[in-house]
Design a protein around this motif. Structure first.
Motif: not given
Length: 145
Positions: A64-82
């Motif tokens: 659960f921690g793996l999925c939550i942290h990975a998804e949050n990091a990817l969404q933050s990265h995508e937001l920065e790119q957008r």
């Protein structure tokens, strides 16, 4: 965006997501292990459970921690790119409008390629310009005076 830069972006996103996933799994794994230890000493019914079942519960918390942290990091990265892409596109539309051109996708792509080429030329020119300037003498330290 050419394939080389696209591949670099994908690799960078994967690296960010993998690091966050490991960090999240470790954090939540430690939490799960601590909760399992507390439950083992506090509740006799949990104490009677088998070790594989307890390990399964700790693993669930870790995943659960793996999925939550990975998804949050990817969404933050995508937001920065957008945000970065939108600011570049805004600048391209303004510059193309000043030139009297309509900002189509093709024109914006050409503008980005021009800007990238200009940045590369400036990056190549900067080290050679720094080498041509004479070095200034460093001030003498207090012990040398």
């Amino acid at each position: 965006m050419d394939r080389g830069r696209r591949k670099e972006e994908v690799d960078r996103a994967y690296e960010i997501q993998a690091k966050a996933a490991v960090r999240g799994a470790a954090q939540y794994g430690a939490i799960g292990l601590g909760l399992a230890a507390i439950a083992h000493y506090k509740w006799p019914s949990f104490r009677r459970q088998t070790l594989p079942f307890k390990a399964f519960l700790v693993t669930i918390v870790s995943v659960f921690g793996l999925c939550i942290h990975a998804e949050n990091a990817l969404q933050s990265h995508e937001l920065e790119q957008r945000i970065r892409e939108n600011s570049i596109r805004r600048e391209a539309r303004l510059d193309l409008a000043r030139r009297g051109l309509v900002a189509t996708e093709t024109e914006i792509a050409k503008w980005k390629a021009e800007q990238f080429a200009r940045q590369q030329a400036e990056a190549r020119a900067a080290p050679s310009a720094a080498a041509e300037q004479p070095a200034t003498a460093a001030p003498a330290s207090a012990s040398e005076q």
